[in-house]
Design a protein around this motif. Structure first.
Motif, PDB file in Angstrom:
ATOM      1  N   CYS A 121      43.179  -4.004  26.441  1.00  0.00           N
ATOM      2  CA  CYS A 121      42.290  -4.447  27.297  1.00  0.00           C
ATOM      3  C   CYS A 121      43.367  -5.682  27.175  1.00  0.00           C
ATOM      4  O   CYS A 121      42.750  -6.799  27.869  1.00  0.00           O
ATOM      5  CB  CYS A 121      41.464  -5.770  25.869  1.00  0.00           C
ATOM      6  SG  CYS A 121      40.487  -3.946  25.918  1.00  0.00           S
ATOM      7  N   GLY A 122      45.114  -5.291  27.180  1.00  0.00           N
ATOM      8  CA  GLY A 122      45.995  -6.437  27.373  1.00  0.00           C
ATOM      9  C   GLY A 122      45.925  -7.590  26.323  1.00  0.00           C
ATOM     10  O   GLY A 122      46.924  -7.391  25.618  1.00  0.00           O
ATOM     11  N   THR A 123      44.635  -8.663  25.829  1.00  0.00           N
ATOM     12  CA  THR A 123      45.090  -9.370  25.177  1.00  0.00           C
ATOM     13  C   THR A 123      43.439  -9.437  24.338  1.00  0.00           C
ATOM     14  O   THR A 123      42.490  -8.649  25.240  1.00  0.00           O
ATOM     15  CB  THR A 123      44.769 -10.814  25.636  1.00  0.00           C
ATOM     16  OG1 THR A 123      46.006 -11.115  26.437  1.00  0.00           O
ATOM     17  CG2 THR A 123      45.348 -12.182  24.821  1.00  0.00           C
ATOM     18  N   ILE A 124      43.034  -9.563  22.594  1.00  0.00           N
ATOM     19  CA  ILE A 124      42.019  -9.353  22.350  1.00  0.00           C
ATOM     20  C   ILE A 124      42.585 -11.100  21.752  1.00  0.00           C
ATOM     21  O   ILE A 124      43.147 -11.388  20.794  1.00  0.00           O
ATOM     22  CB  ILE A 124      42.178  -8.872  21.176  1.00  0.00           C
ATOM     23  CG1 ILE A 124      41.785  -7.599  21.618  1.00  0.00           C
ATOM     24  CG2 ILE A 124      40.915  -8.927  20.294  1.00  0.00           C
ATOM     25  CD1 ILE A 124      42.290  -6.314  20.558  1.00  0.00           C
ATOM     26  N   ASP A 125      41.181 -12.216  22.277  1.00  0.00           N
ATOM     27  CA  ASP A 125      40.315 -12.818  21.902  1.00  0.00           C
ATOM     28  C   ASP A 125      40.213 -13.315  20.824  1.00  0.00           C
ATOM     29  O   ASP A 125      40.524 -14.575  20.253  1.00  0.00           O
ATOM     30  CB  ASP A 125      41.189 -14.548  23.393  1.00  0.00           C
ATOM     31  CG  ASP A 125      41.229 -13.622  24.005  1.00  0.00           C
ATOM     32  OD1 ASP A 125      42.268 -14.337  24.764  1.00  0.00           O
ATOM     33  OD2 ASP A 125      41.057 -13.434  24.872  1.00  0.00           O
ATOM     34  N   ARG A 126      40.200 -12.611  20.106  1.00  0.00           N
ATOM     35  CA  ARG A 126      39.039 -12.930  18.903  1.00  0.00           C
ATOM     36  C   ARG A 126      38.246 -11.441  18.384  1.00  0.00           C
ATOM     37  O   ARG A 126      37.582 -10.156  18.947  1.00  0.00           O
ATOM     38  CB  ARG A 126      37.095 -13.465  19.411  1.00  0.00           C
ATOM     39  CG  ARG A 126      36.436 -13.612  18.231  1.00  0.00           C
ATOM     40  CD  ARG A 126      34.913 -14.571  18.758  1.00  0.00           C
ATOM     41  NE  ARG A 126      34.981 -16.101  19.052  1.00  0.00           N
ATOM     42  CZ  ARG A 126      34.863 -16.633  20.077  1.00  0.00           C
ATOM     43  NH1 ARG A 126      33.870 -15.552  20.409  1.00  0.00           N
ATOM     44  NH2 ARG A 126      34.854 -17.591  20.198  1.00  0.00           N
ATOM     45  N   ILE A 127      38.824 -11.655  17.235  1.00  0.00           N
ATOM     46  CA  ILE A 127      38.034 -10.397  16.581  1.00  0.00           C
ATOM     47  C   ILE A 127      36.832 -10.406  15.304  1.00  0.00           C
ATOM     48  O   ILE A 127      37.151 -11.359  13.819  1.00  0.00           O
ATOM     49  CB  ILE A 127      39.240  -9.435  15.585  1.00  0.00           C
ATOM     50  CG1 ILE A 127      39.866  -9.137  16.858  1.00  0.00           C
ATOM     51  CG2 ILE A 127      38.217  -8.039  15.346  1.00  0.00           C
ATOM     52  CD1 ILE A 127      41.253  -8.160  16.759  1.00  0.00           C
ATOM     53  N   HIS A 153      41.138 -15.355  17.103  1.00  0.00           N
ATOM     54  CA  HIS A 153      40.209 -16.107  16.012  1.00  0.00           C
ATOM     55  C   HIS A 153      39.529 -14.922  15.538  1.00  0.00           C
ATOM     56  O   HIS A 153      38.905 -14.173  16.608  1.00  0.00           O
ATOM     57  CB  HIS A 153      39.269 -16.907  17.414  1.00  0.00           C
ATOM     58  CG  HIS A 153      38.248 -17.210  16.434  1.00  0.00           C
ATOM     59  ND1 HIS A 153      36.481 -17.670  17.290  1.00  0.00           N
ATOM     60  CD2 HIS A 153      37.619 -18.080  15.135  1.00  0.00           C
ATOM     61  CE1 HIS A 153      35.673 -18.007  16.010  1.00  0.00           C
ATOM     62  NE2 HIS A 153      36.819 -18.496  15.554  1.00  0.00           N
ATOM     63  N   LEU A 154      39.856 -15.257  14.705  1.00  0.00           N
ATOM     64  CA  LEU A 154      39.286 -14.271  12.989  1.00  0.00           C
ATOM     65  C   LEU A 154      37.838 -15.060  12.828  1.00  0.00           C
ATOM     66  O   LEU A 154      38.284 -16.181  12.136  1.00  0.00           O
ATOM     67  CB  LEU A 154      40.628 -14.326  12.440  1.00  0.00           C
ATOM     68  CG  LEU A 154      39.810 -12.723  11.191  1.00  0.00           C
ATOM     69  CD1 LEU A 154      39.889 -11.748  11.198  1.00  0.00           C
ATOM     70  CD2 LEU A 154      41.299 -12.811   9.946  1.00  0.00           C
ATOM     71  N   VAL A 155      37.107 -13.658  13.194  1.00  0.00           N
ATOM     72  CA  VAL A 155      35.448 -14.307  12.630  1.00  0.00           C
ATOM     73  C   VAL A 155      35.387 -13.069  11.198  1.00  0.00           C
ATOM     74  O   VAL A 155      34.909 -12.710  11.588  1.00  0.00           O
ATOM     75  CB  VAL A 155      34.777 -14.069  13.458  1.00  0.00           C
ATOM     76  CG1 VAL A 155      33.064 -14.384  13.079  1.00  0.00           C
ATOM     77  CG2 VAL A 155      35.267 -14.794  14.890  1.00  0.00           C
ATOM     78  N   MET A 156      34.638 -13.156  10.230  1.00  0.00           N
ATOM     79  CA  MET A 156      34.502 -12.949   9.139  1.00  0.00           C
ATOM     80  C   MET A 156      33.489 -12.750   8.676  1.00  0.00           C
ATOM     81  O   MET A 156      32.796 -14.385   8.436  1.00  0.00           O
ATOM     82  CB  MET A 156      35.043 -13.006   8.060  1.00  0.00           C
ATOM     83  CG  MET A 156      34.975 -12.774   5.954  1.00  0.00           C
ATOM     84  SD  MET A 156      35.569 -10.661   6.521  1.00  0.00           S
ATOM     85  CE  MET A 156      37.442 -11.226   5.930  1.00  0.00           C
ATOM     86  N   ILE A 157      32.406 -12.115   8.750  1.00  0.00           N
ATOM     87  CA  ILE A 157      30.631 -12.094   8.381  1.00  0.00           C
ATOM     88  C   ILE A 157      30.543 -11.393   6.329  1.00  0.00           C
ATOM     89  O   ILE A 157      30.580 -10.506   6.778  1.00  0.00           O
ATOM     90  CB  ILE A 157      29.752 -11.137   9.098  1.00  0.00           C
ATOM     91  CG1 ILE A 157      29.671 -11.078  10.838  1.00  0.00           C
ATOM     92  CG2 ILE A 157      28.468 -11.053   8.766  1.00  0.00           C
ATOM     93  CD1 ILE A 157      30.002 -12.566  11.636  1.00  0.00           C
TER      94      ILE A 157
END
Length: 247
Positions: A78-84, A133-137
């Motif tokens: 993808c080149g860049t990952i902006d949010r995981i 942007h790291l998102v923890m559920i």
């Protein structure tokens, strides 16, 4: 440039639901789970309905080496990952002391140790990019210790909430954002056989509200905000005898 979001546990339930909502908003997606057939079906649906690119990878989050390999493969593709979005998890659990240690251990390992691996892999990527942007559920069950089959599950979700806060503390004043999301009762494939719970909402509504919250890049968010934000505060101070009734 179109941004890319990586979602784990995306073959069904809220993971798949969030993928649909983010595709609707125009994001490219990197989705992974154990069931490749379901991922590829979702990929076809989203690419045909929306003008987005969807990349898929098989991932069992309990295979920690695979977590790092898959995240790096996505970055290369993808080149860049902006949010995981660290979403993969299980809802299994049994009462403590009833002979079900293996089930409870699997819940603890999948929901916490696997989340730790995902966070390590994600933040490594974000540090190299100098943004993300790291998102923890997590879960509303993280607010207090809960009885019966929820004891280990609640503990694992409290652990990931503290992990996210620790990572956020380490990344203050950097371009890397960290959000902890606390969903309330959302009816999904994961819990479709469970009894009806207070204030529960359906999967489609839950996914839409999760995405709406995540888009704001909050420090923390309760989903849906009403009634769970005030209930979250109440759960921390109410007697256990009352908190137990929420389970």
């Amino acid at each position: 440039m179109t941004k890319t979001i990586l979602i784990t546990g995306a073959s069904s339930g809220l993971g798949a639901g969030m993928a649909r909502e983010f595709a609707r908003l125009g994001y490219n997606l990197a989705i992974c789970a154990r069931r490749l057939e379901r991922l590829d079906q979702l990929k076809q649906q989203l690419e045909s309905e929306f003008s987005v690119k969807v990349t898929t990878q098989v991932l069992d989050v309990t295979d920690y080496d695979q977590v790092f390999a898959v995240f790096k493969a996505f970055q290369q593709q993808c080149g860049t990952i902006d949010r995981i979005i660290v979403n993969a998890g299980i809802g299994e659990g049994r009462r403590i002391g009833k002979g079900h240690f293996e089930i409870n251990r699997a819940t603890a390992e999948t929901n916490f140790i696997s989340a730790l691996a995902q966070c390590e892999a994600a933040v490594e990527i974000f540090r190299a990019q100098n943004h993300g942007h790291l998102v923890m559920i997590s879960s509303m069950s993280a607010m207090r210790g809960l009885p019966k089959h929820l004891s280990t599950y609640a503990a694992s979700k409290a652990a990931v909430a503290h992990l996210a806060e620790g990572i956020r503390a380490d990344l203050l004043n950097t371009p890397i954002k960290v959000s902890t999301i606390f969903p309330g009762y959302i009816r999904t494939e994961l819990n479709e056989g469970a009894k009806k719970l207070p204030f529960e909402i359906d999967e489609k509504t839950g996914a839409r509200l999760l995405v709406k919250a995540i888009e704001k890049e909050p420090v923390k968010a309760y989903v849906p905000q009403w009634p769970w934000q005030p209930l979250g505060l109440a759960m921390k101070i109410l007697p256990l005898s009352i908190v137990n009734k929420l389970g």
